[in-house]
Design a protein around this motif. Structure first.
Motif: not given
Length: 437
Positions: A216-220, A240-247, A251-253
């Motif tokens: 996953i790529k997210i813009t900080a 918000e970034i932690r939500a992406a990391v946790d999700e 799935q091991g991503l």
């Protein structure tokens, strides 16, 4: 008469059996798929050059790394005795389906299929430049997923790809290219994945996973490539970034965070991301946090040099207060600070911002910024493989790993620029380039 006939028959059988047994008693010669004789090999694990090496390859994997004195045991040797071999190179920040450097066309006016067509051309350019693996982080409309799968099925030549799909960004954030459009010109679907708030971020991550992404790529923070976006300004919150990391972690991503400014870098590191992409405007605290948390830094010096020095783009709307020369010098200084502090640094060039195939030019920029030649090579081999999570399969020339091998004329530990002219490329045991005379 029968006795004579039977005698000679029995004698013939005995002689044949004796010959067969004699043949079987001799050791059978190995028949590997390929045998490479190299004059020198960059041993990235030991940080040294090893002379006169024989590589045996079977079914796409390295089965033996031996001394060249065993070469008489094999036939049809690929003679690289005048060359230096290295593991296949890895670019951890590529955009094979984008040609954002090409201003002769408006890419947003073209059919979606255009991205796949560009990708097939760019994939081959990247592979023959010596990059057998890329982490492609920002595929427009999941065109990177399709390109990855086409390469895996050997429909087209290209590097092994690990892809993120569209970057997840907030409304008006970096990559929200609708932000500069008038309302009546809004796109049916945004090239980025727009998400505001924790719940929307989670939903976009789930959507990406459904489409088969590898990370996953997210813009900080803001970025240089989006009009009105401020590179130094933080965008997503730590939550918000932690939500992406946790999700993603379910799935091991892993999660890569686009981040130029120091505040956005700190938010992303505290949220648990795996890598910071760019890091151009980081401060000492951001460097310390990356070091403490074991976060990888992927600084694209080549894209920065291309944009700020070669093209000298006008970034007057970015509220940076520095000339392009001053900004680029600042990037180099930050690169050197992070390197000196021991931050894990992986090679990533941001290809697509500059013309594809020039990836290896970044090695010299890294050395100019204070990195040793062997560490620059490690950043594009074993360290890059660790970032992706494939260090047991590639990143070094070792038994049991994929046969990803490139060859250059000269010693890259003495002159890193020789990597800009790769003469031989093998990916997983298949030869894609061979300029050896």
């Amino acid at each position: 008469m029968d006795f004579t006939r039977n005698f000679f028959l029995i004698l013939s059988i005995l002689l044949f059996s004796s010959k067969t047994l004699s043949q079987q008693s001799k050791p059978l010669k190995s028949t590997p798929t390929h045998v490479i004789l190299a004059g020198a090999m960059v041993d990235v694990e030991k940080s040294q050059i090893t002379k006169d090496v024989l590589i045996l390859i079977e079914a796409g994997k390295i089965v033996k790394v031996d001394g060249a004195d065993t070469k008489d045991d094999y036939e049809n040797i690929i003679d690289l005795s005048e060359y230096t071999i290295l593991p296949g190179l890895i670019d951890c920040h590529a955009h094979l389906v984008l040609n954002s450097y090409d201003k002769s066309i408006d890419q947003w006016e073209l059919p979606i299929a255009n991205y796949g067509i560009m990708g097939t051309v760019n994939a081959k350019k990247t592979l023959v430049a010596g990059f057998t693996t890329v982490r492609d982080i920002w595929g427009i409309f999941y065109s990177d997923v399709a390109l990855r799968d086409a390469i895996d099925r050997e429909m087209i030549p290209g590097p092994r790809m690990y892809v993120s799909g569209p970057a997840i960004t907030m409304t008006g954030g970096h990559g929200d290219w609708e932000s500069w459009m008038a309302p009546h010109l809004q796109l049916k679907e945004n090239p980025a994945a727009i998400a505001d708030g924790v719940d929307e971020v989670r939903k976009q991550v789930r959507r990406h996973i459904k489409q088969g992404v590898d990370l996953i790529k997210i813009t900080a923070t803001g970025g240089f490539g989006t009009s009105g976006s401020i590179p130094g300004a933080a965008t997503y919150t730590e939550e918000e970034i932690r939500a992406a990391v946790d999700e993603a972690k379910k799935q091991g991503l892993k999660v890569a965070a686009h981040a130029h400014g120091a505040d956005g870098i700190k938010n992303a590191v505290k949220a648990g991301i795996t890598s910071i992409e760019h890091g151009s405007l980081m401060d000492e605290e951001a460097i310390r946090l990356m070091k403490e948390q074991g976060v990888y830094l992927v600084m694209d010096l080549l894209a920065a040099h291309y944009s700020h020095i070669e093209l000298n783009k006008d970034y007057s709307d970015r509220k940076l207060g520095e000339s392009n020369n001053e900004l680029y010098t600042r990037f180099l200084n930050n690169f050197q600070k992070a390197y000196n502090e021991g931050v894990k640094m992986a090679f990533g060039s941001d290809s697509g911002v500059y013309p594809h195939g020039r990836n290896a030019e970044q090695f010299n920029l890294m050395v100019q910024a204070g990195m040793t030649e062997i560490d620059a090579i490690k950043s594009a081999t074993i360290i890059a493989a660790q970032l992706i999570g494939i260090e047991d399969k590639t990143g070094s020339i070792e038994e049991g790993k994929w046969a990803d091998i490139v060859a250059v004329k000269g010693n890259p530990l003495e002159d890193i620029t020789v990597l800009e002219n790769v003469e031989f490329v093998m990916k997983e045991g298949k030869i894609y380039k061979n300029n050896i005379k």
